[in-house]
Design a protein around this motif. Structure first.
Motif, short mmCIF file in Angstrom:
data_model
loop_
_atom_site.label_atom_id
_atom_site.label_comp_id
_atom_site.label_asym_id
_atom_site.label_seq_id
_atom_site.Cartn_x
_atom_site.Cartn_y
_atom_site.Cartn_z
N HIS A 13 22.09 -6.48 -7.03
CA HIS A 13 23.04 -6.41 -5.92
C HIS A 13 22.48 -5.53 -4.80
N VAL A 14 23.07 -5.66 -3.65
CA VAL A 14 22.64 -4.86 -2.51
C VAL A 14 22.63 -3.37 -2.88
N GLY A 15 21.55 -2.70 -2.49
CA GLY A 15 21.42 -1.29 -2.80
C GLY A 15 20.74 -1.00 -4.12
N GLY A 16 20.50 -2.04 -4.90
CA GLY A 16 19.87 -1.86 -6.19
C GLY A 16 18.37 -1.69 -6.10
N SER A 17 17.75 -1.55 -7.26
CA SER A 17 16.31 -1.30 -7.33
C SER A 17 15.65 -2.23 -8.34
N LEU A 18 14.40 -2.52 -8.08
CA LEU A 18 13.56 -3.25 -9.02
C LEU A 18 12.15 -2.69 -8.94
N ARG A 19 11.41 -2.84 -10.01
CA ARG A 19 10.01 -2.42 -10.03
C ARG A 19 9.15 -3.60 -10.46
N LEU A 20 8.28 -4.02 -9.58
CA LEU A 20 7.36 -5.11 -9.87
C LEU A 20 6.04 -4.54 -10.39
N SER A 21 5.45 -5.27 -11.33
CA SER A 21 4.16 -4.89 -11.87
C SER A 21 3.19 -6.05 -11.73
N CYS A 22 1.93 -5.72 -11.58
CA CYS A 22 0.89 -6.75 -11.49
C CYS A 22 -0.35 -6.23 -12.22
N ARG A 23 -0.79 -7.00 -13.18
CA ARG A 23 -1.99 -6.63 -13.93
C ARG A 23 -3.00 -7.76 -13.86
N THR A 24 -4.26 -7.37 -13.92
CA THR A 24 -5.33 -8.37 -13.91
C THR A 24 -5.70 -8.72 -15.34
N SER A 25 -6.18 -9.91 -15.52
CA SER A 25 -6.69 -10.34 -16.81
C SER A 25 -7.93 -11.20 -16.58
N GLY A 26 -8.67 -11.42 -17.61
CA GLY A 26 -9.91 -12.15 -17.45
C GLY A 26 -11.06 -11.19 -17.25
N ARG A 27 -11.98 -11.53 -16.42
CA ARG A 27 -13.16 -10.68 -16.23
C ARG A 27 -12.78 -9.41 -15.47
N ALA A 28 -13.65 -8.45 -15.50
CA ALA A 28 -13.41 -7.20 -14.78
C ALA A 28 -13.54 -7.44 -13.28
N PHE A 29 -12.55 -7.05 -12.54
CA PHE A 29 -12.55 -7.21 -11.10
C PHE A 29 -13.21 -6.02 -10.43
N SER A 30 -13.91 -6.28 -9.35
CA SER A 30 -14.29 -5.23 -8.41
C SER A 30 -13.27 -5.29 -7.29
N VAL A 31 -12.56 -4.19 -7.11
CA VAL A 31 -11.38 -4.22 -6.24
C VAL A 31 -11.60 -3.38 -4.99
N PHE A 32 -11.28 -3.94 -3.85
CA PHE A 32 -11.19 -3.16 -2.61
C PHE A 32 -9.75 -2.70 -2.38
N ALA A 33 -8.82 -3.61 -2.62
CA ALA A 33 -7.41 -3.28 -2.43
C ALA A 33 -6.56 -4.27 -3.21
N MET A 34 -5.36 -3.85 -3.51
CA MET A 34 -4.36 -4.76 -4.06
C MET A 34 -3.08 -4.62 -3.25
N GLY A 35 -2.33 -5.69 -3.20
CA GLY A 35 -1.14 -5.64 -2.38
C GLY A 35 -0.08 -6.62 -2.83
N TRP A 36 1.01 -6.60 -2.08
CA TRP A 36 2.12 -7.49 -2.34
C TRP A 36 2.49 -8.23 -1.05
#
Length: 128
Positions: A13-36
């Motif tokens: 509902h309006v005013g509520g909260s949620l927490r999104l998660s994102c994980r990588t799988s597979g080969r090892a990533f070389s990361v510059f940035a992650m985003g939504w």
């Protein structure tokens, strides 16, 4: 195969909260940035937040600044989005994105085409 796996979407509902998660799988990533990013029905995909892997300062869209917080777990190539004070206009499918090094920039990008890998998306619905 490289994959990004989101979780944590849902209905609030309006005013509520949620927490999104994102994980990588597979080969090892070389990361510059992650985003939504997010995409509401009938609208283009838009930037929400991003965080560089080697620096501290994240970047937020004006529409979420002060309400959303992006954080990272570098050791596990994971990124999170804490969403507080949710509004109906936050309703969208939220996508995790990963940019690998090579663009030559020093700051995170707000452009979807700069990101190389994407998750399948998770629905966030905010009801008034």
């Amino acid at each position: 195969q490289e994959q990004l796996e989101e979780s944590g979407g849902g209905f609030v509902h309006v005013g509520g909260s949620l927490r999104l998660s994102c994980r990588t799988s597979g080969r090892a990533f070389s990361v510059f940035a992650m985003g939504w990013f997010r995409q509401a029905p009938g609208k283009e995909r838009e930037f929400v937040a991003a965080i560089p892997w080697s620096r501290i300062v994240p970047h937020y869209a004006d529409s979420v600044n002060g309400r959303f917080t992006i954080s990272k777990d570098v050791a596990n190539n994971a990124v999170y989005l804490q969403m507080n004070d949710l509004k109906p206009e936050d309703t969208a499918v939220y996508y995790c994105a990963l940019e690998i090094p090579g663009r030559g920039a020093l700051v995170v990008s707000t452009r979807s085409y700069d990101y190389d890998y994407w998750g399948q998306g998770t629905q966030v619905t905010v009801s008034s």
